[in-house]
Write an enzyme that holds these catalytic residues in place. Structure first.
Site, PDB file in Angstrom:
ATOM      1  N   HIS B  72       0.989  -1.123   0.190  1.00 44.55           N
ATOM      2  CA  HIS B  72      -0.532   0.088  -0.037  1.00 44.55           C
ATOM      3  C   HIS B  72       1.216   0.918  -0.366  1.00 44.55           C
ATOM      4  O   HIS B  72       1.086   1.426   1.055  1.00 44.55           O
ATOM      5  CB  HIS B  72      -0.838  -0.247   1.358  1.00 44.55           C
ATOM      6  N   LEU B  73       0.706   2.002  -1.309  1.00 43.52           N
ATOM      7  CA  LEU B  73       1.998   3.093  -0.750  1.00 43.52           C
ATOM      8  C   LEU B  73       0.965   4.528  -0.513  1.00 43.52           C
ATOM      9  O   LEU B  73       1.516   5.781  -0.690  1.00 43.52           O
ATOM     10  CB  LEU B  73       2.366   3.486  -2.600  1.00 43.52           C
ATOM     11  N   ARG B  74       0.243   4.648  -0.283  1.00 45.34           N
ATOM     12  CA  ARG B  74      -1.002   5.180   0.043  1.00 45.34           C
ATOM     13  C   ARG B  74      -0.531   6.858  -0.767  1.00 45.34           C
ATOM     14  O   ARG B  74      -2.033   7.885  -0.657  1.00 45.34           O
ATOM     15  CB  ARG B  74      -0.408   5.981   1.332  1.00 45.34           C
ATOM     16  N   ASN B 104      -6.648   0.834  -3.030  1.00 50.23           N
ATOM     17  CA  ASN B 104      -6.916   1.150  -1.683  1.00 50.23           C
ATOM     18  C   ASN B 104      -6.794   2.620  -1.060  1.00 50.23           C
ATOM     19  O   ASN B 104      -6.729   3.038  -0.550  1.00 50.23           O
ATOM     20  CB  ASN B 104      -7.656   0.906  -0.325  1.00 50.23           C
ATOM     21  N   ASP B 162      -8.996  -4.933  -1.639  1.00 51.21           N
ATOM     22  CA  ASP B 162      -8.224  -5.403  -0.571  1.00 51.21           C
ATOM     23  C   ASP B 162      -7.712  -3.646   0.616  1.00 51.21           C
ATOM     24  O   ASP B 162      -7.978  -3.291   0.583  1.00 51.21           O
ATOM     25  CB  ASP B 162      -6.481  -5.666  -1.027  1.00 51.21           C
ATOM     26  N   HIS B 189      -9.106 -10.793  -0.609  1.00 51.63           N
ATOM     27  CA  HIS B 189      -8.942 -10.357   1.227  1.00 51.63           C
ATOM     28  C   HIS B 189     -10.209 -11.229   1.169  1.00 51.63           C
ATOM     29  O   HIS B 189     -11.341 -10.471   1.841  1.00 51.63           O
ATOM     30  CB  HIS B 189      -9.287  -8.746   1.034  1.00 51.63           C
ATOM     31  N   ASP B 315       2.528  -7.435   2.029  1.00 52.01           N
ATOM     32  CA  ASP B 315       0.978  -6.133   2.828  1.00 52.01           C
ATOM     33  C   ASP B 315       1.711  -5.068   3.631  1.00 52.01           C
ATOM     34  O   ASP B 315       1.403  -4.175   4.859  1.00 52.01           O
ATOM     35  CB  ASP B 315       0.406  -6.901   4.012  1.00 52.01           C
ATOM     36  N   HIS B 319       1.073   3.543   8.003  1.00 50.08           N
ATOM     37  CA  HIS B 319       0.304   4.460   9.540  1.00 50.08           C
ATOM     38  C   HIS B 319       1.134   5.082   9.614  1.00 50.08           C
ATOM     39  O   HIS B 319       2.127   4.701  10.351  1.00 50.08           O
ATOM     40  CB  HIS B 319      -0.690   3.341   9.963  1.00 50.08           C
TER      41      HIS B 319
END
Lengths: 310, 433
Positions: B72-74, B104, B162, B189, B315, B319
């Protein structure tokens, strides 16, 4: 005499000696509340913050009265919002409180573990006043104190704890407390209210309340929280009251001199019938009285003077 | 920059070709030019010395660039947690040369403009190869299919919602049917939202002790069972993300024996930690799916070793402190993992659980095959994506030195073996450890 620890977070981590010391100290403080002038100067100049993230009347008031009867300055902070909603981390919260130089922070939080997390960041003492469904150590200490007053000892007593064990911090702390002191604890409730692996805490587990109550010296009823019933753990309060509620008939299975306890507030007619709650075996109000003495003892043993050895 | 590169005398392991030995690796214009056993290499390099950069790799491991099919690279939307650029640097520091990034973000990668934005950001970062995963449903709502054909044209290599599970089985069926002719997998997921509702850790003895609401293993198993049946029904390709339970391992093993078109991944943290790690309420152990019991860890390790689970994927879920340094129940799920993944798996080699050659496969050819990527091999003519690792070099995981913008690692404070020394993409050294 002081406890050799900064914080009181769980019963699980207390030694037998520590529990014994707290109960003995509470006995001497109980007299203070019976006098005309209900105050001792022991903790004068100390600051105690009651930090409550969950609504509470009796526990917060009990801690506040205990702090004031010890002559400390007690400040109540009630917060509805969690730290995340304020855009603040727990470290921020801890640093801000620490900056006011309190000696002790009493924490209640709906999320298990928050007192532990705060205690890691704080150099002052932290007392857990209930964290989620984890622990409520001062409740268990006052329950031990109350039972000990009536039974003189804890060892070999049979204790029944009945109700929603899954969501109960009181149940967990009491299972640890009473089993540590040698009592036999049986937890009972519908399967939907018994969490997995419960027996690993040291108690017997049954879905039959009668089995738990049979020959019990202490019958402890837990509050059925109506706000938690949206997950259909029980079909109705009516069926719960009938099957699991403590009434005269079920209580007659207990030992002759059995005592009835409840951490409050009670749901009359759900987990306990009014005649049992108000009956001669009920110690519900004594528990409240003893709560003040036990919390005075906890403050004293965490914050009080270190006695010189002679 | 010199046009040619010689990586001399390292131990080359390439599970795709079965090579494991001391080799000289020649790179020319970003591609592998030759791979020659060091002992018999008689190439005259003096004539090209001015043009040739030599990396002495004696004592080092020379691997195909590592592949991570789950990060997840945001970016866009949560740049304070991670950007494509900081995530790419973290990947490079972990030895990865190709990574897939989940949909996401905000906005969700559910249309080609977001896909193209991510690809442009990846090109600007200029480090590792970043391949976007498109959403299955618009806004991850589980209700309207994304324009999968167009997403594929824009560069998406798989589809996934996911972060959340596709809850509606009929919708999942349609997604698999629609994606099947595109040849791209749907990554599931697996988490039944009703069964996991309100849960923040594995349901079991530890959740009872900690007073936290548990997530039963069945929350994962029922969705995996459903998606296996849907793969049979539709002929679609299912890839199971972050397998965490013994039950899921058994379901996938049986499905593979039946010939179902299914692949699976497991994360380093589900291979090394159990729910016992939560006893201190450290939110760096809060993730979805949650850490399970020792029995589950044993099962996922066996599943990985025997081929039921194809590969390891991080994964990687950055955060910030405002999502992690808060009360347990409100803290976000997920941990960063790019920079610790290989070392964590090498820890299992040291323990005798897995072999070195196995873990290299789990990070290279196996994930590449699961996602049909031209990566994870050292083959003459292919892109020179190469990772050099010093297995004997210890390092300590510290928040300050992690390249990721977020520091939510469950390995903080641990001293690990195996340090990535160089990461090479298309013949260019993009990271020096």
């Amino acid at each position: 005499m002081r406890l050799d620890r900064k914080d009181l977070l769980t019963i699980k981590d207390l030694s037998l000696d520590e529990i014994g010391l707290i109960l003995d100290t509470a006995a001497s403080f109980k007299e203070v509340s019976e006098k005309d002038i209900k105050k001792v100067p022991t903790l004068r100049g100390r600051t105690i913050i009651n930090l409550f993230y969950e609504p509470s009347t009796r526990t917060r008031t009990s801690f506040e009265i205990a702090a004031k009867r010890m002559s400390s300055d007690a400040i109540n902070i009630s917060l509805a919002a969690s730290s995340v909603k304020k855009g603040e981390t727990l470290s921020d919260t801890a640093r801000n409180l620490e900056a006011m130089r309190p000696d002790c922070i009493v924490v209640r939080h709906g999320s298990a573990g928050t007192p532990q997390m705060l205690a890691r960041h704080l150099s002052c003492s932290v007392v857990n006043a209930g964290d989620g469904a984890h622990e409520h150590p001062t409740q268990a200490l006052l329950d031990l104190f109350t039972v000990k007053e009536h039974k003189k000892h804890i060892k070999d007593l049979k204790i029944a704890i009945i109700g929603d064990i899954t969501h109960s911090r009181v149940a967990r702390s009491n299972i640890y407390a009473f089993t540590k002191l040698g009592a036999r604890v049986t937890a009972a409730g519908p399967r939907t209210m018994l969490p997995p692996g419960l027996s690993s805490l040291g108690c017997e587990v049954t879905t039959d309340p009668r089995e738990a109550i049979k020959n019990a010296d202490v019958v402890m009823m837990l509050r059925i929280q109506s706000e938690r019933q949206n997950n259909s753990a029980i079909p109705s309060a009516r069926e719960y009251a009938r099957v699991y509620g403590l009434d005269k008939e079920k209580l007659s299975l207990a030992a002759k001199d059995a005592i009835v306890m409840h951490p409050g507030p009670i749901n009359r007619g759900v987990e306990i019938t009014p005649e049992v709650a108000d009956g001669t075996k009920s110690l519900i109000l004594e528990q409240v009285t003893n709560g003040v003495a036990v919390r005075m003892a906890v403050f004293y043993l965490l914050l009080g003077p270190v006695r010189e050895e002679d | 920059m010199k046009k040619r590169l010689l990586i001399r005398g390292g131990r080359l392991i390439d599970p795709a070709s079965g090579m494991d030995g001391i080799y000289n690796v020649y790179v020319r214009e970003g591609r592998l030019e030759a791979i020659i056993e060091t002992a018999s290499d008689e190439t005259d390099i003096t004539s090209t010395a001015a043009d040739l950069e030599i990396i002495e790799a004696a004592g080092l491991l020379v691997l195909p660039g590592l592949v991570d099919v789950h990060t997840h690279l945001r970016e866009p939307g949560f740049e304070y947690k991670e950007t494509v650029a900081t995530g790419a640097l973290a990947a490079a520091a972990g030895g990865f040369t190709t990574i897939l990034t989940m949909a996401n973000t905000l906005p969700v990668n559910d249309n080609q403009s977001v896909t193209r934005y991510i690809i442009r950001k990846a090109a600007e970062a200029g480090l590792v190869k970043i391949l976007p995963i498109g959403a299955v449903s618009i806004g991850l709502s589980g209700q309207v299919l994304t324009e999968m054909v167009e997403l594929k044209e824009a560069g998406c290599v798989a589809f996934s919602d996911d972060g959340i599970s596709v809850a509606n089985p009929a919708f999942m069926r349609q997604a698999l049917e629609y994606a099947a002719p595109l040849g791209l997998p749907v990554i599931t997921h697996a988490e039944d939202p009703e069964l996991s509702c309100g849960g923040t850790m594995n349901e079991g003895t530890v959740s009872t002790v900690l007073g936290l609401k548990g997530i039963p293993v069945a929350a994962e198993d029922v969705v995996v069972a459903r998606d296996i049946e849907l793969a049979k029904l539709t002929g679609g390709r299912v890839h199971v993300a972050h397998v965490s339970t013994a039950g899921t391992v058994e379901l996938i093993r049986n499905a593979k024996q039946e010939g179902v078109n299914i692949t699976a991944e497991v994360t380093p943290h589900h291979l090394v930690f159990t729910d016992e790690a939560l006893r201190s309420y450290d939110t760096n152990f809060k993730m979805s799916p949650p850490l399970r019991t020792a029995d589950d860890v044993r099962a996922v390790r066996e599943g990985l070793k025997n081929g039921t689970i194809d590969c390891v994927a991080t994964d990687h879920a950055p955060h910030s402190t405002i999502e992690k340094d808060i009360e347990w129940s409100a803290a976000a799920n997920g941990v960063v993992g790019l920079e610790t993944a290989f070392s964590a798996l090498y820890g299992l080699v040291s323990e005798g659980v897995l072999t070195l050659n196995e873990i290299v496969a789990f990070f290279t050819i196996n994930p590449a095959r699961a996602m049909s990527l031209a990566a994870g091999v050292l083959k003459v003519g292919s892109a020179a994506d190469i990772t050099l690792i010093d297995l004997d070099k210890n390092w300590t995981v510290e928040a300050e030195t992690l390249r990721s913008r977020s520091k939510n690692s469950p390995f903080i404070g641990q001293t690990m073996k195996a340090r990535v020394l160089k990461t090479i993409v298309d013949g260019v050294v993009i990271y020096n450890g």
